[in-house]
Enzyme design. Structure first.
Site, PDB file in Angstrom:
ATOM      1  N   LYS A  66     -14.846  30.659  31.339  1.00 25.61           N
ATOM      2  CA  LYS A  66     -15.047  30.412  32.515  1.00 25.61           C
ATOM      3  C   LYS A  66     -15.016  28.928  32.868  1.00 25.61           C
ATOM      4  O   LYS A  66     -14.516  28.100  31.954  1.00 25.61           O
ATOM      5  CB  LYS A  66     -16.728  30.486  32.608  1.00 25.61           C
ATOM      6  CG  LYS A  66     -17.163  32.056  32.748  1.00 25.61           C
ATOM      7  CD  LYS A  66     -16.606  32.885  34.071  1.00 25.61           C
ATOM      8  CE  LYS A  66     -17.222  32.424  35.348  1.00 25.61           C
ATOM      9  NZ  LYS A  66     -16.535  33.089  36.478  1.00 25.61           N
ATOM     10  N   HIS A 101     -11.649  29.264  39.542  1.00 25.14           N
ATOM     11  CA  HIS A 101     -12.354  29.247  40.741  1.00 25.14           C
ATOM     12  C   HIS A 101     -12.652  28.072  41.669  1.00 25.14           C
ATOM     13  O   HIS A 101     -13.603  27.777  41.974  1.00 25.14           O
ATOM     14  CB  HIS A 101     -13.581  30.280  40.611  1.00 25.14           C
ATOM     15  CG  HIS A 101     -13.168  31.583  39.804  1.00 25.14           C
ATOM     16  ND1 HIS A 101     -12.372  32.597  40.737  1.00 25.14           N
ATOM     17  CD2 HIS A 101     -13.527  32.093  38.820  1.00 25.14           C
ATOM     18  CE1 HIS A 101     -12.420  33.552  40.103  1.00 25.14           C
ATOM     19  NE2 HIS A 101     -13.087  33.387  38.908  1.00 25.14           N
ATOM     20  N   GLU A 106      -7.011  33.076  37.375  1.00 20.51           N
ATOM     21  CA  GLU A 106      -7.025  34.036  38.556  1.00 20.51           C
ATOM     22  C   GLU A 106      -6.022  33.606  39.730  1.00 20.51           C
ATOM     23  O   GLU A 106      -5.720  34.446  40.584  1.00 20.51           O
ATOM     24  CB  GLU A 106      -8.314  33.703  39.341  1.00 20.51           C
ATOM     25  CG  GLU A 106      -8.458  32.511  40.099  1.00 20.51           C
ATOM     26  CD  GLU A 106      -9.020  31.202  39.125  1.00 20.51           C
ATOM     27  OE1 GLU A 106      -9.440  30.275  39.741  1.00 20.51           O
ATOM     28  OE2 GLU A 106      -9.353  31.536  37.950  1.00 20.51           O
TER      29      GLU A 106
END
Length: 374
Positions: free
Chosen positions: A77, A98, A120
């Site tokens: 993360k 993100h 991503e």
């Protein structure tokens, strides 16, 4: 071994995954890449320090040492505020970033001139997102069982069994978005014998779903009117809308939420990109739901962390070839060799290098090639 890969323990609340497996370590060691892993990093994924040692990794006693010794840091993360102090100009960070949803992380990367490569936004020429896909599969499959859980009356829901029983209608499940998350959510929901409605703007994608499922999943072209009718009739709504690198569009309005049945459930899997439901805000595994307009909202930003052993192995299967390329060749050369990987570069030397991220943050961008040259 000239390059060192560091794998710190994840510190985001409720995050139990680790960014590499012992087999992944062995692959990097075989490529003459040193690997340093913070002690206990794999414990929650049922991977011990001894497992990593046996594969050739060095075990570090602290996060500071792990980050400090690394040229390339692998994470799961985005860095948390407590980790911002570890960022520096000569470091490459490879993880889910993100940035559209977490502008403070973008600011920290830019201020520290850290090269940020986001899982991503690694994207193939065909538009596939190979590093998002495995976690999308996990999140999609889990979103259905999460919805089934919170539909139980004891957990605040309408008291509806997802698959019903003979003589009683099953739950009505609406899945918005037919990508990897949505397709997996719909597939599991129909397997549990719910009535499933899968919505998307891409008719070709819906045609593929229809061919594969032979009518077991009802497909509907997504538009405002269709969404209004679907939400009003739903027991469970699963939001699975994605814009690679950008903020997810709001497709479920507050009015649509207000029209839903009391005790219905919303699971917004797009919350780590800002969410696709107007009434959503991020929650955590230890406090996953809240009620608004009589509807339960589930909005955990790291759903796959609930099953970290499965998720860690699935993630490493996908990330390892790219991590090896970054470690062996360096980020500039690796992204020259791989157009897929070049799409993943979000920040270099205080500059944003991904147009979707830049648009979402309202900042200018330059190409990765220009940024590395500068």
């Amino acid at each position: 071994m000239s390059t060192t890969v560091g794998v710190p323990r994840e510190v985001k609340k409720g995050e139990h995954r680790v960014a590499i497996t012992p087999d992944g370590v062995a692959e990097l060691i075989a490529s003459e890449v040193a690997v340093v892993i913070e002690t206990g990093a794999g414990d929650d994924s049922s991977i011990t320090d001894d497992d990593f040692r046996a594969a050739g990794a060095k075990i570090s006693s602290s996060a500071e040492d792990t980050w400090g010794r690394a040229d390339l840091v692998l994470k799961v993360k985005e860095p948390q505020a407590s980790e911002f102090s570890h960022l520096r100009p000569d470091l490459t960070l490879f993880t889910y970033l993100h940035l559209a949803a977490y502008p403070a992380v973008a600011e920290a990367l830019l201020e520290n001139k850290t090269t940020g490569v986001a899982y991503e936004t690694v994207q193939s020429v065909t538009g596939d997102l190979p590093l998002l896909a495995p976690m999308s599969e996990v999140a999609g499959r889990m979103s259905t069982q999460i919805g089934a859980h919170f539909l139980e009356r004891e957990h605040g829901g309408r008291g509806v069994l997802l698959g019903g029983v003979p003589g009683v209608r099953p739950a009505k499940v609406v899945v918005i978005g037919a990508g990897n998350v949505g397709w997996n959510a719909a597939w599991i929901a129909q397997g549990m014998e719910a009535e499933v409605l899968l919505m998307d703007k891409n008719i070709d994608r819906l045609r593929w779903v229809d061919e594969v499922n032979q009518g077991r999943i009802v497909t509907v072209a997504s538009n405002r009117g269709a969404l209004e009718r679907a939400c009003a009739d739903a027991d469970l709504v699963i939001g699975a809308v994605l814009v690679p690198g950008g903020r997810a569009p709001i497709v479920v309005t507050e009015t649509m939420v207000e029209s839903m049945k009391a005790g219905a459930v919303i699971v917004d899997t797009a919350v780590d990109q800002g969410g696709c439901v107007a009434t959503i805000h991020e929650t955590s595994h230890d406090n996953p739901v809240y009620e608004l307009h009589g509807v339960l909202h589930y909005a955990v930003g790291n759903i796959p962390a609930a099953v970290p052993n499965t998720s860690t192995y699935a993630l490493t299967n996908a990330t390892l070839p790219y991590a090896r390329a970054l470690a062996v060749h360096g980020v500039a050369a690796a992204t020259t060799r791989s157009a897929d990987l070049a799409q993943g570069v979000n920040t270099v030397g205080g500059m944003i290098t991904n147009p979707a991220v830049a648009e979402a943050l309202g900042r200018p961008w330059v190409s990765a090639v220009e940024a590395f040259a500068a």
